[in-house]
Design an enzyme around this catalytic site. Structure first.
Site, PDB file in Angstrom:
ATOM      1  N   PRO A  20       0.794  -1.226   0.000  1.00 39.51           N
ATOM      2  CG  PRO A  20      -0.120  -1.110   2.124  1.00 39.51           C
ATOM      3  CD  PRO A  20       0.530  -2.063   1.169  1.00 39.51           C
ATOM      4  CG  ASN A  21      -0.211   4.307   1.317  1.00 38.79           C
ATOM      5  OD1 ASN A  21      -1.184   4.840   0.793  1.00 38.79           O
ATOM      6  ND2 ASN A  21      -0.265   3.760   2.510  1.00 38.79           N
TER       7      ASN A  21
ATOM      8  CG  ASP B 254       0.563 -17.412   8.183  1.00 40.03           C
ATOM      9  OD1 ASP B 254       1.666 -17.432   8.761  1.00 40.03           O
ATOM     10  OD2 ASP B 254      -0.528 -17.452   8.803  1.00 40.03           O
TER      11      ASP B 254
ATOM     12  CD  GLU C 105      11.197  -7.373   5.256  1.00 37.46           C
ATOM     13  OE1 GLU C 105      12.122  -8.059   5.749  1.00 37.46           O
ATOM     14  OE2 GLU C 105      10.330  -6.816   5.940  1.00 37.46           O
TER      15      GLU C 105
ATOM     16  NE  ARG D 225       4.228   6.720   1.249  1.00 35.94           N
ATOM     17  CZ  ARG D 225       4.407   5.522   1.822  1.00 35.94           C
ATOM     18  NH1 ARG D 225       4.768   4.476   1.070  1.00 35.94           N
ATOM     19  NH2 ARG D 225       4.228   5.362   3.099  1.00 35.94           N
TER      20      ARG D 225
ATOM     21  CB  ALA E  84       1.599   0.126   6.257  1.00 40.03           C
TER      22      ALA E  84
ATOM     23  NE  ARG F  18       7.007   4.391   9.834  1.00 45.79           N
ATOM     24  CZ  ARG F  18       5.896   4.512   9.097  1.00 45.79           C
ATOM     25  NH1 ARG F  18       5.543   3.569   8.271  1.00 45.79           N
ATOM     26  NH2 ARG F  18       5.153   5.600   9.184  1.00 45.79           N
TER      27      ARG F  18
ATOM     28  CG  HIS G 114       5.521  -2.289  10.135  1.00 45.32           C
ATOM     29  ND1 HIS G 114       6.860  -2.585  10.129  1.00 45.32           N
ATOM     30  CD2 HIS G 114       5.349  -1.270   9.240  1.00 45.32           C
ATOM     31  CE1 HIS G 114       7.488  -1.762   9.284  1.00 45.32           C
ATOM     32  NE2 HIS G 114       6.588  -0.956   8.741  1.00 45.32           N
TER      33      HIS G 114
ATOM     34  CG  HIS H 127      11.186  -2.369   4.361  1.00 48.47           C
ATOM     35  ND1 HIS H 127       9.824  -2.259   4.172  1.00 48.47           N
ATOM     36  CD2 HIS H 127      11.402  -3.573   4.904  1.00 48.47           C
ATOM     37  CE1 HIS H 127       9.247  -3.357   4.606  1.00 48.47           C
ATOM     38  NE2 HIS H 127      10.183  -4.175   5.050  1.00 48.47           N
TER      39      HIS H 127
ATOM     40  CG  ASN I  29       8.350  -2.022   0.263  1.00 55.59           C
ATOM     41  OD1 ASN I  29       7.834  -2.213   1.369  1.00 55.59           O
ATOM     42  ND2 ASN I  29       8.933  -0.875  -0.060  1.00 55.59           N
TER      43      ASN I  29
ATOM     44  NE  ARG J  24      10.274   5.913   8.586  1.00 52.38           N
ATOM     45  CZ  ARG J  24       9.300   5.814   7.681  1.00 52.38           C
ATOM     46  NH1 ARG J  24       9.371   4.878   6.736  1.00 52.38           N
ATOM     47  NH2 ARG J  24       8.275   6.639   7.716  1.00 52.38           N
TER      48      ARG J  24
ATOM     49  CB  SER K 144      12.587   4.377   5.037  1.00 59.56           C
ATOM     50  OG  SER K 144      11.589   3.479   5.519  1.00 59.56           O
TER      51      SER K 144
ATOM     52  CE1 TYR L 250       9.088   5.100   2.762  1.00 55.91           C
ATOM     53  CE2 TYR L 250       7.494   6.882   2.915  1.00 55.91           C
ATOM     54  CZ  TYR L 250       8.021   5.706   3.398  1.00 55.91           C
ATOM     55  OH  TYR L 250       7.481   5.130   4.519  1.00 55.91           O
TER      56      TYR L 250
HETATM   57  C1  DQA Z   1       8.287   1.092   3.747  1.00 54.56           C
HETATM   58  C2  DQA Z   1       8.365   1.280   5.252  1.00 54.56           C
HETATM   59  C3  DQA Z   1       6.994   1.068   5.896  1.00 54.56           C
HETATM   60  O1  DQA Z   1       7.076   1.266   7.302  1.00 54.56           O
HETATM   61  C4  DQA Z   1       5.993   2.063   5.339  1.00 54.56           C
HETATM   62  O2  DQA Z   1       4.705   1.819   5.874  1.00 54.56           O
HETATM   63  C5  DQA Z   1       5.963   2.094   3.865  1.00 54.56           C
HETATM   64  C6  DQA Z   1       7.219   1.959   3.117  1.00 54.56           C
HETATM   65  C7  DQA Z   1       9.628   1.397   3.052  1.00 54.56           C
HETATM   66  O3  DQA Z   1       9.771   1.008   1.895  1.00 54.56           O
HETATM   67  O4  DQA Z   1      10.486   2.052   3.632  1.00 54.56           O
HETATM   68  O5  DQA Z   1       4.921   2.299   3.249  1.00 54.56           O
HETATM   69  O6  DQA Z   1       7.996  -0.268   3.483  1.00 54.56           O
END
Ligand code: DQA
Length: 160
Positions: free
Chosen positions: A9-10, A86, A97, A17, A76, A110, A79, A99, A73, A106, A101, A22
């Site tokens: 998401p996002n 699963d 995985e 954003r 959110a 997170r 977490h 990320h 990735n 943080r 950031s 980011y």
């Molecule tokens: C993220 C870190 C997550 O905590 C956050 O909710 C994101 C992006 C990252 O790529 O740093 O949406 O996964």
């Protein structure tokens, strides 16, 4: 061999954003770079982004029997999502995985990844370059699998 890239998401809002966290790069630009790398290394690559947890679970499940590795990735959901964890464990594919950031520097909420224990590796804090590092790592993993399969095929042939 096929790599599936799954974005949570996002991440469709990258470039808009929180640029201080980011950066300015858009998701399409990140994906274009990954596609170039995949082409150069003779991998198929597919991309998927969703803001919905269930769609992410469905897409991970669809990788079973279809893809050879996953770069994810979960944003959110990293977490919170036992369902995504699963699903990764269920398909049993090598998973990296990413990320953008450094989640460990943080907010406290997170700093816990539900996903990390079922992944081959986690890459955090390199910005969008983390996706490139994940491609290098996945190349290494898939080349090892390729070599193992070739070895097994040769052993099978000599046993016949
Ligand atoms: C993220 C870190 C997550 O905590 C956050 O909710 C994101 C992006 C990252 O790529 O740093 O949406 O996964």
């Amino acid at each position: 061999m096929k790599i599936k890239v799954i974005q949570g998401p996002n991440l469709n809002m990258l470039g808009i954003r929180e640029q201080n966290i980011y950066g300015p790069m858009k998701l399409e630009q990140i994906h274009a770079q990954m596609k170039n790398f995949a082409d150069e290394n003779q991998f198929e690559i597919e991309f998927f982004q969703s803001n919905l947890e269930g769609e992410l679970v469905d897409t991970i499940q669809e990788c079973y029997g279809d893809a050879d590795g996953i770069i994810i990735n979960p944003a959110a959901y990293t977490h919170t999502s036992i369902a995504i964890r699963d699903a990764i464990a269920a398909v049993g594919l090598p998973t990296i995985e990413v990320h953008i950031s450094n989640i460990y520097r943080r907010e406290e909420f997170r700093q816990k990844s539900m996903i990390a224990p079922v992944c081959a590796s986690s890459i955090v804090g390199f910005g969008p370059f983390g996706y490139h590092l994940a491609m290098i790592g996945m190349t290494q993993i898939l080349n090892e699998i390729r070599a193992l399969r070739a070895q097994q095929a040769a052993a099978q042939k000599s046993a016949e």
